[in-house]
Design a protein around this motif. Structure first.
Motif, PDB file in Angstrom:
ATOM      1  N   TYR A   1       0.681  -1.376   0.215  1.00 30.00           N
ATOM      2  CA  TYR A   1       0.142  -0.141   0.014  1.00 30.00           C
ATOM      3  C   TYR A   1       0.659   1.280  -0.349  1.00 30.00           C
ATOM      4  CZ  TYR A   1      -3.256  -3.566   0.779  1.00 30.00           C
ATOM      5  OH  TYR A   1      -4.069  -4.308   0.471  1.00 30.00           O
TER       6      TYR A   1
ATOM      7  N   ALA B   1      -8.515  -1.743  11.286  1.00 31.82           N
ATOM      8  CA  ALA B   1      -7.649  -1.001  11.138  1.00 31.82           C
ATOM      9  C   ALA B   1      -6.411   0.028  12.041  1.00 31.82           C
ATOM     10  CB  ALA B   1      -6.928  -0.521   9.799  1.00 31.82           C
TER      11      ALA B   1
ATOM     12  N   HIS C   1      -2.429   0.514   5.679  1.00 31.90           N
ATOM     13  CA  HIS C   1      -3.448   1.346   5.621  1.00 31.90           C
ATOM     14  C   HIS C   1      -2.843   2.816   5.167  1.00 31.90           C
ATOM     15  CE1 HIS C   1      -7.820   2.153   4.773  1.00 31.90           C
ATOM     16  NE2 HIS C   1      -7.989   1.622   5.405  1.00 31.90           N
TER      17      HIS C   1
ATOM     18  N   PHE D   1      -6.170  -4.023   3.760  1.00 29.00           N
ATOM     19  CA  PHE D   1      -5.212  -3.640   3.715  1.00 29.00           C
ATOM     20  C   PHE D   1      -4.144  -4.445   4.453  1.00 29.00           C
ATOM     21  CE2 PHE D   1      -7.897  -3.062   7.626  1.00 29.00           C
ATOM     22  CZ  PHE D   1      -7.383  -3.618   8.364  1.00 29.00           C
TER      23      PHE D   1
END
Length: 324
Positions: free
Chosen positions: A94, A205, A219, A242
């Motif tokens: 990510y 998250a 994330h 994520f």
């Protein structure tokens, strides 16, 4: 596969992956022998596999670049660079790319910019508005939303639309009408589903950042993410997928975490109604391997109750700690 019988082997996963025609069609439509292709090193693995096999056999020069290169990509562009392929955020880790800066440098050298925009969808990031020429999306994911369709979409600006369409027709691509119908059905609820995925994933998250056994949460919508400011500048939302980094333990802890899950299924696709978890392997990368405190696990947060999912994750973390 039955979860407890599954072999966590990247070679097995590679054979199971479908190479998305939405990726292969534009690459084949615009590249020829002798051309130079720049691909972000955090790209979706089947895209890398296609580039390293078929494109190289066809005489295309393939080079991978670091996802944080931004305007610095100008230093990698050659006289024969035809395409710069981006993906933001990057698969599994990510990293957020500076798409406008990359597009500006590429266009100065008359290179075409392509982007895999599956993570954000057109609802949360509009590639063509940020300088991308060709936008790619796996409609298998959020547009369909029910884990029962394999379909992709490609969009292009006015400059490249005709050549893209001609390539699409020459390659004989044809989607089944039932698949088209199912994606159309999914689009009717995509907005509300994606918002639920977004909220649940952000909740989980943020909570994971406070849990023992978790070294890092990857994330980009979290303020702790190193690329958060860039994400906030260009994106207007986040999706439901994520990764987390376990606090040590190696592959044994990674496997123990996955085996302990009861609600999360094991599956490499995502964007559907159900929560999924998979091990992350970075062995094929060349310049974006990263330095992590432990093994990585990718989580797709589905539409189930958040508290139930947290309880399931805690089972995984407890098993990982015991194995480590």
């Amino acid at each position: 596969f039955k979860k407890n019988k599954m072999e966590y082997n990247p070679v097995v996963f590679e054979k199971l992956e479908e190479v998305n025609a939405a990726v292969t069609v534009p690459l084949l439509a615009f590249l020829a022998a002798g051309d130079h292709l720049l691909i972000v090193d955090s790209v979706y693995h089947p895209t890398r596999h296609f580039a390293d096999t078929m494109l190289k056999r066809l005489g295309v020069e393939v080079e991978y670049y670091a996802p944080h290169i931004g305007a610095g990509i100008a230093s990698l562009i050659k006289p024969n660079t035809k395409v710069v392929f981006t993906e933001s955020p990057g698969s599994n880790t990510y990293e957020v790319q500076d798409i406008p800066a990359i597009a500006k440098a590429a266009h100065a050298a008359n290179a075409i910019v392509m982007m895999d925009n599956t993570w954000a969808t057109p609802l949360y990031f509009k590639p063509l508005d940020h300088g991308v020429d060709i936008s790619i999306h796996a409609a298998t994911k959020y547009p369909a939303g029910h884990s029962d369709v394999l379909l992709g979409t490609v969009s292009a600006n006015e400059t490249y639309w005709k050549q893209l369409y001609e390539g699409f027709c020459m390659l004989g691509c044809c989607s089944g009408p039932d698949d088209i119908y199912q994606v159309l059905r999914g689009l009717r609820t995509m907005g509300v589903r994606l918002e639920h995925h977004r909220q649940s994933a952000l909740d989980i998250a943020g909570w994971l950042e406070t849990q023992p056994g978790v070294a890092q949460v990857l994330h980009p919508a979290l303020e702790s993410h190193p690329d958060h400011a860039l994400w906030k500048r260009d994106f207007c939302g986040s999706s439901g997928i994520f990764s987390i980094v376990l606090d040590g333990g190696g592959q044994k802890a990674q496997h123990a975490f996955l085996d302990a899950l009861k609600i999360f299924g094991l599956g490499y696709s995502w964007g559907g109604y159900e929560s999924l978890a998979v091990p992350v392997f970075l062995g094929d990368r060349t310049v974006a391997k990263g330095s992590y405190a432990g093994p990585l696990i990718r989580l797709q947060i589905g539409l189930e109750d958040v508290e139930d999912l947290k309880a399931d994750i805690l089972r995984g973390l407890a098993a990982a700690a015991a194995a480590g």
